[in-house]
Design a protein around this motif. Structure first.
Motif, short mmCIF file in Angstrom:
data_model
loop_
_atom_site.label_atom_id
_atom_site.label_comp_id
_atom_site.label_asym_id
_atom_site.label_seq_id
_atom_site.Cartn_x
_atom_site.Cartn_y
_atom_site.Cartn_z
N ASN A 87 3.51 -33.61 1.42
CA ASN A 87 2.15 -33.41 1.12
C ASN A 87 2.55 -32.19 -0.19
O ASN A 87 2.03 -32.35 -0.96
N LEU A 88 3.28 -31.22 0.26
CA LEU A 88 3.24 -29.90 -0.83
C LEU A 88 4.26 -30.55 -2.03
O LEU A 88 4.33 -30.26 -3.17
N THR A 89 5.39 -31.28 -1.59
CA THR A 89 6.13 -31.85 -2.74
C THR A 89 5.40 -32.73 -3.76
O THR A 89 5.39 -32.26 -4.92
N GLY A 90 4.71 -33.54 -3.29
CA GLY A 90 3.64 -34.19 -4.05
C GLY A 90 2.68 -33.68 -4.96
O GLY A 90 2.65 -33.85 -6.21
N THR A 91 2.33 -32.50 -4.21
CA THR A 91 1.07 -31.85 -5.05
C THR A 91 1.76 -30.95 -6.14
O THR A 91 1.51 -30.87 -7.09
N LEU A 92 2.94 -30.38 -5.71
CA LEU A 92 3.64 -29.57 -6.76
C LEU A 92 4.20 -30.37 -7.78
O LEU A 92 4.23 -29.85 -9.03
N ILE A 93 4.58 -31.58 -7.57
CA ILE A 93 5.28 -32.42 -8.67
C ILE A 93 3.85 -32.91 -9.73
O ILE A 93 4.22 -32.82 -10.82
N ASP A 94 2.94 -33.16 -8.88
CA ASP A 94 1.59 -33.64 -9.87
C ASP A 94 1.20 -32.37 -10.54
O ASP A 94 0.95 -32.57 -11.70
N ARG A 172 10.40 -26.92 -20.97
CA ARG A 172 9.66 -28.06 -21.23
C ARG A 172 10.26 -28.90 -22.05
O ARG A 172 9.63 -30.24 -22.07
N LYS A 173 11.30 -29.06 -22.62
CA LYS A 173 12.08 -29.89 -23.41
C LYS A 173 13.10 -30.56 -22.49
O LYS A 173 13.28 -31.85 -22.90
N GLY A 174 13.27 -30.13 -21.29
CA GLY A 174 14.35 -31.06 -20.63
C GLY A 174 13.68 -31.83 -19.59
O GLY A 174 12.58 -31.94 -19.81
N ALA A 175 14.58 -32.66 -19.00
CA ALA A 175 13.87 -33.63 -18.10
C ALA A 175 13.59 -32.96 -16.69
O ALA A 175 13.74 -31.96 -16.49
N PRO A 176 12.21 -33.44 -16.33
CA PRO A 176 11.59 -32.99 -15.22
C PRO A 176 12.50 -33.11 -13.99
O PRO A 176 13.53 -33.87 -13.95
N PRO A 177 12.39 -32.01 -13.15
CA PRO A 177 13.23 -32.45 -11.89
C PRO A 177 13.08 -33.61 -10.98
O PRO A 177 11.91 -34.16 -11.11
N GLN A 178 14.16 -33.92 -10.46
CA GLN A 178 13.94 -34.85 -9.41
C GLN A 178 13.06 -34.63 -8.08
O GLN A 178 13.12 -33.56 -7.73
N GLU A 179 12.59 -35.51 -7.43
CA GLU A 179 11.52 -35.23 -6.58
C GLU A 179 12.40 -34.54 -5.15
O GLU A 179 11.96 -33.58 -4.78
N ALA A 180 13.77 -35.07 -5.17
CA ALA A 180 14.47 -34.58 -4.14
C ALA A 180 14.82 -32.99 -4.33
O ALA A 180 14.82 -32.15 -3.53
N ALA A 181 14.97 -32.54 -5.55
CA ALA A 181 15.04 -31.24 -5.93
C ALA A 181 13.89 -30.25 -5.57
O ALA A 181 14.03 -29.33 -4.93
N VAL A 182 12.72 -30.89 -5.92
CA VAL A 182 11.26 -30.24 -5.52
C VAL A 182 11.34 -30.22 -4.22
O VAL A 182 11.15 -28.98 -3.22
N ARG A 183 11.61 -31.23 -3.32
CA ARG A 183 11.54 -31.42 -1.78
C ARG A 183 12.50 -30.14 -1.10
O ARG A 183 12.21 -29.52 -0.36
N LYS A 184 13.74 -29.80 -1.68
CA LYS A 184 14.77 -29.05 -1.39
C LYS A 184 14.20 -27.68 -1.36
O LYS A 184 14.03 -26.83 -0.36
N VAL A 185 13.36 -27.31 -2.36
CA VAL A 185 12.98 -25.94 -2.70
C VAL A 185 11.74 -25.88 -1.56
O VAL A 185 11.61 -24.93 -1.02
#
Length: 194
Positions: A87-94, A172-185
């Motif tokens: 839930n947190l990962t999805g919300t933070l990516i959004d 801002r110019k780079g590719a967004p992080p992968q979901e796995a990287a956000v989930r890891k944090v």
């Protein structure tokens, strides 16, 4: 655009145009001219609806804050469903996959805009501060359901999550992080709360 042609939802059209310019070209390129060109309307349209450009920008930020708060209601409704980390990962990516990172850059780069926003929001960084409140509210709901520890410091966890994930998205110019990287944090930050 010819005069006398009605524009529907002028504010939203101008806000969306500003967001596109901001995301594409960054805060330094965001001018009233750039916004009206992007929106396909005369420059005077912006000034008929807002006292000046900084008033427009302040309303843009507040509109995007309201969107964060709306997302918060959706997140709180998810308490007890799925996993806390998901839930947190999805919300933070959004949140950070939207215009939030660009809004932070805009607010920090314009003194007059910051001053206007301080009138109604005396502390924190708009959008990020509201996102931390949203996350804390969700964590309280999960704590009340027993899905995180009763002694979890939600008022510390929430801004920690916001700050850590913001760092992943800050380029801002780079590719967004992968979901796995956000989930890891997310997993690392909430590990002791589980």
């Amino acid at each position: 655009m010819p005069t006398g042609v009605a524009i529907r939802d002028v504010r939203e059209q101008l806000f969306d145009a500003a967001e596109r310019v901001l995301l594409r070209d960054g805060p330094s390129a965001l001018t009233s001219r750039a916004v009206t060109v992007e929106a396909g309307c005369a420059k005077g349209v912006l000034h008929r609806h807002f006292a000046d450009f900084d008033a427009f920008l302040a309303e843009l930020v507040l509109d995007r804050v309201a969107r964060v708060e709306h997302r918060g209601a959706v997140l709180r409704d998810r308490a007890g469903e799925g996993t806390v980390a998901d839930n947190l990962t999805g919300t933070l990516i959004d949140l950070f996959g939207s215009v939030a990172v660009a809004i932070v850059g805009l607010v920090t780069s314009r003194d007059e805009l910051r001053a206007r926003l301080r009138e109604s929001r005396p502390t924190g960084v708009p959008v990020l501060t509201e996102a931390a409140v949203v996350i804390a509210s969700y964590l309280v709901a999960e704590r009340d359901l027993g899905r995180i520890a009763a002694d979890a410091e939600v008022d510390t966890l929430a801004p920690t999550l916001i700050g850590a994930v913001h760092m992943l998205f800050a380029d801002r110019k780079g590719a967004p992080p992968q979901e796995a990287a956000v989930r890891k944090v997310v997993t690392a930050v909430v590990a002791d709360a589980g």
